[in-house]
Write a protein that holds these residues in place. Structure first.
Motif, PDB file in Angstrom:
ATOM      1  N   ARG A  32     -37.831  -6.450 -65.615  1.00 49.05           N
ATOM      2  CA  ARG A  32     -37.355  -7.247 -64.437  1.00 49.05           C
ATOM      3  C   ARG A  32     -36.285  -7.997 -65.388  1.00 49.05           C
ATOM      4  N   ALA A  33     -36.382  -8.301 -66.664  1.00 51.19           N
ATOM      5  CA  ALA A  33     -35.380  -9.374 -67.425  1.00 51.19           C
ATOM      6  C   ALA A  33     -34.296  -8.219 -67.872  1.00 51.19           C
ATOM      7  N   MET A  34     -34.465  -7.004 -67.867  1.00 43.25           N
ATOM      8  CA  MET A  34     -33.522  -5.971 -68.242  1.00 43.25           C
ATOM      9  C   MET A  34     -32.411  -5.945 -67.177  1.00 43.25           C
ATOM     10  N   LEU A  35     -33.104  -5.915 -65.890  1.00 45.28           N
ATOM     11  CA  LEU A  35     -32.224  -5.667 -64.541  1.00 45.28           C
ATOM     12  C   LEU A  35     -31.408  -6.835 -64.359  1.00 45.28           C
ATOM     13  N   ALA A  36     -32.023  -8.005 -64.787  1.00 44.75           N
ATOM     14  CA  ALA A  36     -31.234  -9.304 -64.519  1.00 44.75           C
ATOM     15  C   ALA A  36     -30.076  -9.346 -65.383  1.00 44.75           C
ATOM     16  N   ASP A  37     -30.401  -8.893 -66.536  1.00 43.76           N
ATOM     17  CA  ASP A  37     -29.215  -9.006 -67.595  1.00 43.76           C
ATOM     18  C   ASP A  37     -28.296  -7.903 -67.343  1.00 43.76           C
ATOM     19  N   GLY A  38     -28.292  -7.167 -66.386  1.00 47.39           N
ATOM     20  CA  GLY A  38     -27.183  -6.203 -65.904  1.00 47.39           C
ATOM     21  C   GLY A  38     -27.275  -4.751 -66.653  1.00 47.39           C
ATOM     22  N   LEU A  39     -28.653  -4.522 -67.418  1.00 53.01           N
ATOM     23  CA  LEU A  39     -28.733  -3.158 -67.847  1.00 53.01           C
ATOM     24  C   LEU A  39     -28.954  -2.295 -66.646  1.00 53.01           C
ATOM     25  N   ARG A  40     -28.807  -0.865 -66.913  1.00 58.40           N
ATOM     26  CA  ARG A  40     -28.853  -0.065 -65.759  1.00 58.40           C
ATOM     27  C   ARG A  40     -30.291   0.558 -65.449  1.00 58.40           C
ATOM     28  N   GLY A  41     -30.750   0.163 -64.418  1.00 59.10           N
ATOM     29  CA  GLY A  41     -31.873   0.973 -63.948  1.00 59.10           C
ATOM     30  C   GLY A  41     -31.950   1.821 -62.603  1.00 59.10           C
ATOM     31  N   ILE A  42     -32.751   2.922 -62.899  1.00 57.59           N
ATOM     32  CA  ILE A  42     -32.829   3.794 -61.596  1.00 57.59           C
ATOM     33  C   ILE A  42     -34.248   3.904 -61.240  1.00 57.59           C
ATOM     34  N   ALA A  43     -34.446   4.534 -60.133  1.00 59.42           N
ATOM     35  CA  ALA A  43     -35.742   5.079 -59.669  1.00 59.42           C
ATOM     36  C   ALA A  43     -35.520   6.495 -59.092  1.00 59.42           C
ATOM     37  N   VAL A  44     -36.544   7.137 -59.449  1.00 62.66           N
ATOM     38  CA  VAL A  44     -36.771   8.667 -58.990  1.00 62.66           C
ATOM     39  C   VAL A  44     -37.890   8.764 -58.251  1.00 62.66           C
ATOM     40  N   PRO A  45     -37.787   9.045 -56.955  1.00 64.62           N
ATOM     41  CA  PRO A  45     -38.855   9.143 -55.842  1.00 64.62           C
ATOM     42  C   PRO A  45     -39.678  10.421 -56.089  1.00 64.62           C
ATOM     43  N   LEU A  46     -40.694  10.479 -55.816  1.00 66.86           N
ATOM     44  CA  LEU A  46     -41.651  11.918 -55.590  1.00 66.86           C
ATOM     45  C   LEU A  46     -40.985  12.521 -54.561  1.00 66.86           C
ATOM     46  N   MET A  47     -40.938  13.563 -54.606  1.00 71.20           N
ATOM     47  CA  MET A  47     -40.418  14.434 -53.347  1.00 71.20           C
ATOM     48  C   MET A  47     -41.654  14.970 -52.376  1.00 71.20           C
ATOM     49  N   PRO A  48     -41.428  15.324 -51.310  1.00 72.77           N
ATOM     50  CA  PRO A  48     -42.720  15.867 -50.331  1.00 72.77           C
ATOM     51  C   PRO A  48     -43.401  17.033 -51.024  1.00 72.77           C
ATOM     52  N   GLY A  49     -44.950  16.644 -51.020  1.00 72.44           N
ATOM     53  CA  GLY A  49     -45.445  17.741 -51.548  1.00 72.44           C
ATOM     54  C   GLY A  49     -45.951  17.364 -52.856  1.00 72.44           C
ATOM     55  N   GLU A  50     -45.331  16.514 -53.733  1.00 70.67           N
ATOM     56  CA  GLU A  50     -45.690  15.841 -55.125  1.00 70.67           C
ATOM     57  C   GLU A  50     -46.513  14.660 -54.809  1.00 70.67           C
ATOM     58  N   HIS A  51     -47.449  14.695 -55.721  1.00 73.28           N
ATOM     59  CA  HIS A  51     -48.400  13.498 -55.713  1.00 73.28           C
ATOM     60  C   HIS A  51     -48.930  13.041 -57.161  1.00 73.28           C
ATOM     61  N   ARG A  52     -49.141  11.756 -57.281  1.00 73.05           N
ATOM     62  CA  ARG A  52     -49.759  11.178 -58.674  1.00 73.05           C
ATOM     63  C   ARG A  52     -51.227  11.346 -58.391  1.00 73.05           C
ATOM     64  N   LEU A  53     -51.870  11.820 -59.334  1.00 73.74           N
ATOM     65  CA  LEU A  53     -53.254  11.969 -59.438  1.00 73.74           C
ATOM     66  C   LEU A  53     -53.829  11.005 -60.390  1.00 73.74           C
ATOM     67  N   ASP A  54     -54.504   9.926 -59.717  1.00 78.35           N
ATOM     68  CA  ASP A  54     -55.006   8.877 -60.398  1.00 78.35           C
ATOM     69  C   ASP A  54     -56.458   8.967 -61.015  1.00 78.35           C
ATOM     70  N   VAL A  55     -57.069   8.447 -62.058  1.00 78.46           N
ATOM     71  CA  VAL A  55     -58.256   8.371 -62.548  1.00 78.46           C
ATOM     72  C   VAL A  55     -58.626   7.073 -62.529  1.00 78.46           C
ATOM     73  N   GLY A  56     -57.947   6.018 -61.986  1.00 75.85           N
ATOM     74  CA  GLY A  56     -58.294   4.810 -62.340  1.00 75.85           C
ATOM     75  C   GLY A  56     -59.341   4.091 -61.433  1.00 75.85           C
TER      76      GLY A  56
END
Ligand code: G1P
Length: 303
Positions: free
Chosen positions: A231-255
Motif C-alpha cells: 500500500r505504501a509503495m503504491l501511495a508513493d507512485g511505484l507501479r503496481g499491477i494485478a493479474v487475474p486468474l483466467m476462467p478454469g484456473e483455481h487457487r488450491l488452498d491448504v489453510g
C-alpha cells in the motif's frame, strides 16, 4: 532482466488445521500425490525460478528435508510409478532461514532481503498452489513487460470472503492479462472492500519492497503486514499491477480443512496417473451414498 529467485514463506503454525499440524507442517500435506510445498516449487521452476528461499520456523524441518536430495527416501529408492511424482533433484537450489517469531507475512518476506540480492524476485506462499503453472508464468511476464515494482495474482471472491484476503483496488486495464493496481487493503470485509479481487498468494517485487517493510509499524493483528508495505509503495507512485486468474484456473488452498478437502479432491481426481480410476470410484461411491442399493465400490465385485 530475468527473475530467478523466490522467497517462500512457510513459517505459519497451521492452528486452523489442528491436530493434523500438531507435529508436521501444513505445507507437507498431500495435494493429490505430492505435498503442497512441492507443487509450489514446481510452479516456481516452470516460471524460470532457479533459487528458492524457504522461510521456516520450529517444527518445520520436514520442509527442508523434503528438498534435500540426500535426505530420507531418494529418487533412486522410489519405485518407477512413484518417481514421476518426485521433485527432480536438479530443478532448483533450496535455501532455508528461520523467521524467529510469528511477526507477520511482511516480516517473513523481509528475512529474504540478503537472498534477493537487489534483484526483482517472486514471493509464493507455501500453503497453496494453483491448478497449473500458467498464473505465475503470466505474472512474471507481465511484471517484466510493464516494468512494475509490485505485481500480484488476484482471484475474484465472494463478498463475505473479502474479510479473509488482501483486496486490491484495480485501475485501468493494461492488456489482456493485466490491470493497473491503485491501492490494496488487508482483510477489509464487504463494507470497506475496494473490489472483489483478492490477493492469491503469488507476488513479484522489485527490491524497493524491503525499505517499505522496514518502515512499517505493526498492522492488522499486531503483525508486520506485507499488504501494508505494498500500500505504501503504491501511495508513493511505484507501479503496481494485478493479474487475474483466467476462467478454469483455481487457487488450491491448504489453510483450513474445508478448503484443503476441496483442493485434495480436485488434485486427486485430475491426477494423470490415478485420476481416471478415482473418478470412476467416486462416481460409484456417490451413487452408493445416495442409494444403498447401488453396489458399494469398496466391496469386491463378482466380475
Ligand atoms: C495472506 C495475506 C493476504 C492474502 C492471503 C492469500 O493472509 O496477508 O493478503 O490474500 O495470504 O492466501 P493469511 O491467509 O496468511 O492470513
Amino acid at each position: 532482466m530475468q527473475i530467478t529467485r523466490a522467497i517462500v514463506p512457510a513459517a505459519g503454525r497451521g492452528t486452523r488445521l489442528y491436530p493434523i499440524t500438531k507435529a508436521q507442517p501444513k505445507e507437507m500435506l498431500p495435494l493429490g500425490a505430492r505435498p503442497v510445498i512441492q507443487a509450489v516449487a514446481e510452479e516456481l521452476s516452470a516460471a524460470g525460478v532457479t533459487d528458492i528461499l524457504l522461510v521456516t520456523a520450529e517444527n518445520k524441518r520436514a520442509i527442508e528435508d523434503h528438498f534435500d536430495p540426500a535426505a530420507g527416501l531418494t529418487h533412486d529408492d522410489a519405485p518407477d510409478e512413484a518417481r514421476d511424482y518426485g521433485f527432480p533433484p536438479d530443478a532448483a537450489r533450496f535455501y532455508a532461514i528461520r523467521q524467529g517469531g510469528a511477526l507477520g507475512l511482511g516480516h517473513a518476506v523481509s528475512c529474504g532481503e540478503q537472498f534477493a540480492s537487489d534483484e526483482h524476485f517472486v514471493v509464493a506462499l507455501g500453503d497453496c498452489t494453483m491448478t497449473g503453472p500458467e498464473p505465475l508464468q503470466r505474472l512474471v511476464e507481465a511484471h517484466l513487460r510493464h516494468e512494475a515494482d509490485v505485481s500480484i495474482v488476484v482471484q475474484h471472491v465472494g463478498r463475505e470472503a473479502t474479510k479473509r484476503y488482501g483486496i486490491v483496488a484495480p485501475g485501468d486495464r493494461l492488456d489482456e492479462t493485466s490491470l493497473a493496481m491503485t491501492d490494496i487493503v488487508e482483510k477489509p470485509g464487504p463494507d470497506a472492500a475496494p473490489s472483489r479481487y483478492a490477493v492469491a498468494a503469488r507476488y513479484v517485487f522489485s527490491p524497493a519492497l524491503f525499505r517499505y517493510i522496514a518502515a512499517l509499524e505493526p498492522g492488522l493483528g499486531g503483525e508486520i503486514q506485507l499488504t501494508d508495505a505494498i500500500r505504501a509503495m503504491l501511495a508513493d507512485g511505484l507501479r503496481g499491477i494485478a493479474v487475474p486468474l483466467m476462467p478454469g484456473e483455481h487457487r488450491l488452498d491448504v489453510g483450513n480443512i474445508a478448503s484443503y478437502g476441496r483442493a485434495f479432491i480436485r488434485m486427486m481426481l485430475t491426477d494423470s496417473g490415478h485420476g481416471e480410476g478415482l473418478r470412476s470410484y467416486t462416481a460409484n461411491l456417490l451413487a452408493h451414498i445416495d442409494d444403498p442399493n447401488h453396489p458399494d465400490p469398496d466391496l469386491p465385485s463378482d466380475a
